[in-house]
Design a protein around this motif. Structure first.
Motif, PDB file in Angstrom:
ATOM      1  N   PRO A  68       0.608  12.073  15.486  1.00 23.79           N
ATOM      2  CA  PRO A  68       0.513  12.674  14.139  1.00 23.79           C
ATOM      3  C   PRO A  68       1.146  14.061  14.050  1.00 23.79           C
ATOM      4  O   PRO A  68       1.816  14.385  13.072  1.00 23.79           O
ATOM      5  N   ILE A  69       0.954  14.889  15.102  1.00 24.73           N
ATOM      6  CA  ILE A  69       1.545  16.226  15.093  1.00 24.73           C
ATOM      7  C   ILE A  69       3.062  16.133  15.155  1.00 24.73           C
ATOM      8  O   ILE A  69       3.792  16.846  14.441  1.00 24.73           O
ATOM      9  N   ALA A  79       9.282   6.343  14.694  1.00 26.71           N
ATOM     10  CA  ALA A  79      10.087   7.183  15.574  1.00 26.71           C
ATOM     11  C   ALA A  79       9.221   8.092  16.439  1.00 26.71           C
ATOM     12  O   ALA A  79       9.667   8.550  17.502  1.00 26.71           O
ATOM     13  N   ALA A  80       7.988   8.362  16.005  1.00 31.16           N
ATOM     14  CA  ALA A  80       7.133   9.291  16.742  1.00 31.16           C
ATOM     15  C   ALA A  80       6.714   8.724  18.093  1.00 31.16           C
ATOM     16  O   ALA A  80       6.571   9.459  19.069  1.00 31.16           O
ATOM     17  N   GLY A  81       6.518   7.398  18.158  1.00 31.85           N
ATOM     18  CA  GLY A  81       6.080   6.784  19.411  1.00 31.85           C
ATOM     19  C   GLY A  81       7.065   6.991  20.552  1.00 31.85           C
ATOM     20  O   GLY A  81       6.700   7.527  21.619  1.00 31.85           O
ATOM     21  N   PRO A  82       8.348   6.595  20.386  1.00 36.38           N
ATOM     22  CA  PRO A  82       9.320   6.830  21.465  1.00 36.38           C
ATOM     23  C   PRO A  82       9.503   8.298  21.810  1.00 36.38           C
ATOM     24  O   PRO A  82       9.650   8.646  22.991  1.00 36.38           O
ATOM     25  N   ARG A 109       0.839  -1.210   0.000  1.00 32.64           N
ATOM     26  CA  ARG A 109       0.000   0.000   0.000  1.00 32.64           C
ATOM     27  C   ARG A 109       0.873   1.259   0.000  1.00 32.64           C
ATOM     28  O   ARG A 109       0.552   2.256  -0.670  1.00 32.64           O
ATOM     29  N   ALA A 110       1.977   1.209   0.753  1.00 31.66           N
ATOM     30  CA  ALA A 110       2.904   2.345   0.743  1.00 31.66           C
ATOM     31  C   ALA A 110       3.509   2.535  -0.643  1.00 31.66           C
ATOM     32  O   ALA A 110       3.704   3.669  -1.103  1.00 31.66           O
ATOM     33  N   LEU A 111       3.805   1.434  -1.336  1.00 27.23           N
ATOM     34  CA  LEU A 111       4.325   1.508  -2.696  1.00 27.23           C
ATOM     35  C   LEU A 111       3.292   2.117  -3.641  1.00 27.23           C
ATOM     36  O   LEU A 111       3.626   2.968  -4.480  1.00 27.23           O
ATOM     37  N   ASP A 112       2.031   1.687  -3.520  1.00 30.74           N
ATOM     38  CA  ASP A 112       0.967   2.261  -4.351  1.00 30.74           C
ATOM     39  C   ASP A 112       0.852   3.769  -4.121  1.00 30.74           C
ATOM     40  O   ASP A 112       0.721   4.551  -5.075  1.00 30.74           O
ATOM     41  N   ALA A 149       7.413   8.223   1.543  1.00 31.51           N
ATOM     42  CA  ALA A 149       7.866   7.168   2.462  1.00 31.51           C
ATOM     43  C   ALA A 149       8.242   7.715   3.832  1.00 31.51           C
ATOM     44  O   ALA A 149       8.175   6.981   4.827  1.00 31.51           O
ATOM     45  N   LEU A 150       8.635   8.997   3.896  1.00 38.91           N
ATOM     46  CA  LEU A 150       9.102   9.564   5.162  1.00 38.91           C
ATOM     47  C   LEU A 150       8.065   9.483   6.283  1.00 38.91           C
ATOM     48  O   LEU A 150       8.417   9.143   7.423  1.00 38.91           O
ATOM     49  N   PRO A 151       6.778   9.776   6.037  1.00 43.38           N
ATOM     50  CA  PRO A 151       5.807   9.640   7.138  1.00 43.38           C
ATOM     51  C   PRO A 151       5.734   8.228   7.704  1.00 43.38           C
ATOM     52  O   PRO A 151       5.571   8.054   8.918  1.00 43.38           O
TER      53      PRO A 151
END
Length: 359
Positions: A332-333, A317-320, A41-44, A309-311
């Motif tokens: 998300p922010i 990385a956003a969780g930690p 899905r990320a590739l699409d 792809a960056l998001p």
């Protein structure tokens, strides 16, 4: 030694490189499928953004016209397919229901060129009143055009329910190839291709076509005229170039890419709503073109792949980092903040883009 041998060997190496690249691209969806549905899905999604960035590159990179409303053409293509390839219209209008009791369900191979033509017409409609504008003024007008199209779609749900307003349109037909719907898995020998993998191959074919068309346009007389317009409009006009026609042509050709991408987005998602075509999407596509290298097709592709792809990369990385802030920042922010910091760092390091043209 034959003087033609170096040329022939160079051409042979180039053919081998192209063949190797083609094989790698054909194997990419299959390799992604081995990792699960999410990578495919990320590739699409990345391929959709590449197609959009290629179209915007014609306007921004070749002709030098800053377009902040490009997502409008994306929306026109998506809603064009959704209305012609879903039962929505026949459910709303009795006259259509009598003529098409099962729904319109127009074939995608017919809607795809129609959506490209419709988006190209909208591009010329946008370009006509902006022929005397450049720079910041053009950016403001195109930004307004994108928002007008989104609001217009959102408000066509009342009193005439043409677009179903903010509720969106669903379900939308799958693409059909050789009698097989891409919404169903396909078994070919020992391989079973998931629906998202089948769409990836269709998107790869469209992106390859877009790369060829965009590259040939850049090397053509029209492309050189666009670049002359980009560098100095006054000088281009003094050389006898019809700058008005060049601008309209750039808007129309670039918009047609957006219309095609919109059709693929609607078919892939099976649902569309005005929220998918916000100003943020336009800014993101502009960022892809500028980050990769405006006017350079390989650079634009690189920028689109990286920013799409960056998001997903920063999602982990956003969780930690959120835990370090004791949960005061939503994931998300925080992810958007990390994307902005990454783009700022890259543009400070490579202000002209990651992969710029030598021309």
């Amino acid at each position: 030694m034959n003087r033609g041998d170096p040329i022939e060997s160079g051409a042979g190496r180039q053919r081998l490189r192209r063949a190797g690249l083609a094989i790698a691209l054909l194997a990419l969806p299959l390799l992604a499928q081995q990792l699960g549905q999410a990578p495919v899905r990320a590739l699409d999604q990345a391929l959709l953004y590449v197609l959009l960035a290629l179209g915007l590159n014609i306007v921004v990179g070749y002709a030098g016209l800053l377009d902040l409303g490009y997502v409008a053409f994306y929306a026109i293509g998506a809603y064009g397919f959704a209305l012609l390839a879903s039962p929505h219209l026949t459910e709303q209008f009795t006259s259509l229901r009598a003529a098409f009791p099962g729904g319109l369900h127009a074939p995608w191979w017919l809607v795809l060129p129609l959506a490209a033509l419709l988006a190209a017409g909208a591009g010329m409609l946008l370009g006509a009143p902006t022929l005397r504008l450049r720079g910041d003024y053009l950016a403001v007008v195109t930004l307004a055009f994108g928002e007008i199209v989104r609001l217009f779609i959102n408000n066509l749900g009342h009193p005439v329910n043409l677009t179903n307003g903010a509720r969106g349109i669903s379900p939308i037909d799958d693409l059909q190839l050789l009698g097989h719907g891409l919404g169903q898995a396909l078994t070919v020998g020992p391989l079973t291709l998931a629906p998202v993998t089948l769409y990836a191959y269709v998107l790869l074919a469209l992106v390859a076509t877009g790369v060829v068309v965009s590259s040939r346009l850049g090397q053509s007389r029209l492309g050189r005229a666009w670049m002359a317009l980009r560098e100095d409009e006054t000088a281009a006009r003094a050389m006898g170039l019809d700058t008005r026609w060049l601008k309209l042509c750039a808007f129309a050709v670039g918009a047609s890419f957006g219309g095609v991408a919109g059709v693929m987005f609607a078919a892939l998602q099976g649902f569309i709503s005005p929220e998918s075509f916000s100003l943020q999407e336009s800014v993101l596509i502009v960022g892809m073109v500028v980050l990769g290298g405006s006017g350079h097709v390989p650079g634009v592709i690189l920028g689109a792949v990286l920013l799409s792809a960056l998001p997903e990369v920063l999602r982990h990385a956003a969780g930690p980092l959120q835990q370090l802030t004791d949960g005061h920042l939503d994931a998300p922010i925080l992810r958007q903040l990390l994307i902005a910091l990454a783009m700022t760092g890259v543009m400070w390091w490579r202000p002209r883009g990651l992969w710029v043209s030598d021309r």
